[in-house]
Design a protein around this motif. Structure first.
Motif, PDB file in Angstrom:
ATOM      1  N   GLY A  46      33.662 -54.605  14.845  1.00 52.59           N
ATOM      2  CA  GLY A  46      32.429 -54.350  14.104  1.00 52.59           C
ATOM      3  C   GLY A  46      31.947 -55.604  13.404  1.00 52.59           C
ATOM      4  N   LYS A  74      30.705 -49.490   5.733  1.00 52.79           N
ATOM      5  CA  LYS A  74      30.605 -49.593   7.186  1.00 52.79           C
ATOM      6  C   LYS A  74      30.152 -48.271   7.788  1.00 52.79           C
ATOM      7  CE  LYS A  74      33.948 -53.186   8.503  1.00 52.79           C
ATOM      8  NZ  LYS A  74      35.216 -53.431   9.220  1.00 52.79           N
ATOM      9  N   THR A 241      26.757 -52.135  11.825  1.00 46.25           N
ATOM     10  CA  THR A 241      27.986 -51.917  11.062  1.00 46.25           C
ATOM     11  C   THR A 241      27.730 -51.874   9.562  1.00 46.25           C
ATOM     12  OG1 THR A 241      29.216 -53.122  12.773  1.00 46.25           O
ATOM     13  CG2 THR A 241      30.349 -52.734  10.695  1.00 46.25           C
TER      14      THR A 241
END
Length: 283
Positions: A46, A74, A241
């Motif tokens: 990510g 996230k 992300t």
């Protein structure tokens, strides 16, 4: 801090960015487990964190292993127990906290060799890393049979947009079998023209509002840089992300998919999944 920076730190932008992030705190998200890595493979963790195995050398880029930075959470949290701690090589592209993340670096085994831009060594020594190498733009080194070259990005690498200029680097990583371009944050630039590689991992996020495009790029700008390279596969990173800007994440994803429909060399990686490099190239 220049006038563009002042615009980005005005209350309106900061308020909109904060509200966009706080809206996400109302839901519990499942944690993604990282698959075990195989030789000559990549795992997208990510943002700009990639785990490579190249010829048996284990590498991690810009490690961001916590599931939030302050109030920014996230979208795809990682199950921390599945994150490896031991790497042979850590590559850091610049000093921004989403790339040079002190808490994440503290999690990693300190026997790793760390490569970073000039000015990073003292900070990394304080975090417990004794084997640190600062690279200048254009510098090339060898590490356990890999050739690593530092490439200049078009991005302000200073941590707080003040003080002396700091480089932002991309890394061209070559083994006997594969050559990867691991790109740092960048606005559109011709500095990557004619670079030869198998797979180019390119940032595509943080481009809204338009003032951010003096340091970041849209999916289309990123792909245009890829087209000027001598590269086989384009893999988008640095999107979906963290809500660091005002990008509409679904809109960004649609723009990547639209590119993919026209250009089969655009290939997206699923966070947490381990992909053999040959599979990416041949699929």
């Amino acid at each position: 801090m220049d006038e563009n920076d002042k615009d980005l730190f005005r209350p309106k932008f900061l308020f909109q960015q904060t509200v966009a992030n706080l809206k996400k705190w109302g839901s519990r998200l499942p944690k993604t487990e990282l698959e075990p890595t195989v030789r000559d493979s990549v795992t997208f963790v990510g943002h700009s964190t990639l785990m490579y195995d190249l010829a048996g050398v284990k590498i991690i880029t810009d490690p961001l292993l916590y599931n939030q930075i302050k109030h920014i959470r996230k979208n795809t949290p990682i199950a921390r127990q599945t994150i490896p701690r031991q790497f042979d090589l850590i590559l850091i592209t610049h000093f921004h906290m989403d790339h040079f993340h002190y808490p994440s670096l503290k999690l990693l085994d300190k026997t790793a060799h760390v490569i970073a831009p000039r000015g990073a060594k003292t900070k990394l020594n304080r975090l417990g890393f004794s084997s640190v190498e600062e690279l200048a733009i254009g510098q090339e080194i060898e590490f356990r049979g890999l050739k690593i070259t530092a490439v200049e990005c078009n991005h302000d690498g200073r941590r707080y947009y003040s003080g002396p200029k700091c480089d932002t680097l991309s890394y061209l990583i070559a083994s006997p079998q594969f050559k990867l371009f691991s790109c740092g944050d960048t606005a559109f630039t011709h500095k990557f023209d004619y670079i030869t590689c198998d797979i180019s991992f390119m940032p595509v996020g943080c481009y809204t509002p338009v003032q951010l495009q003096d340091r970041h790029c849209s999916p289309e700008q990123s792909f245009k840089m890829f087209q000027a390279m001598d590269a086989k596969v384009f893999v988008p990173i640095h999107f979906g992300t963290l809500q660091l800007a005002l990008d509409n994440e679904l809109h960004t994803l649609k723009r990547i998919i639209d590119l993919q429909r026209i250009h089969p060399e655009v290939k997206m990686l699923e966070i947490g999944k381990n992909y053999p490099l040959r599979q990416i190239l041949d699929s």
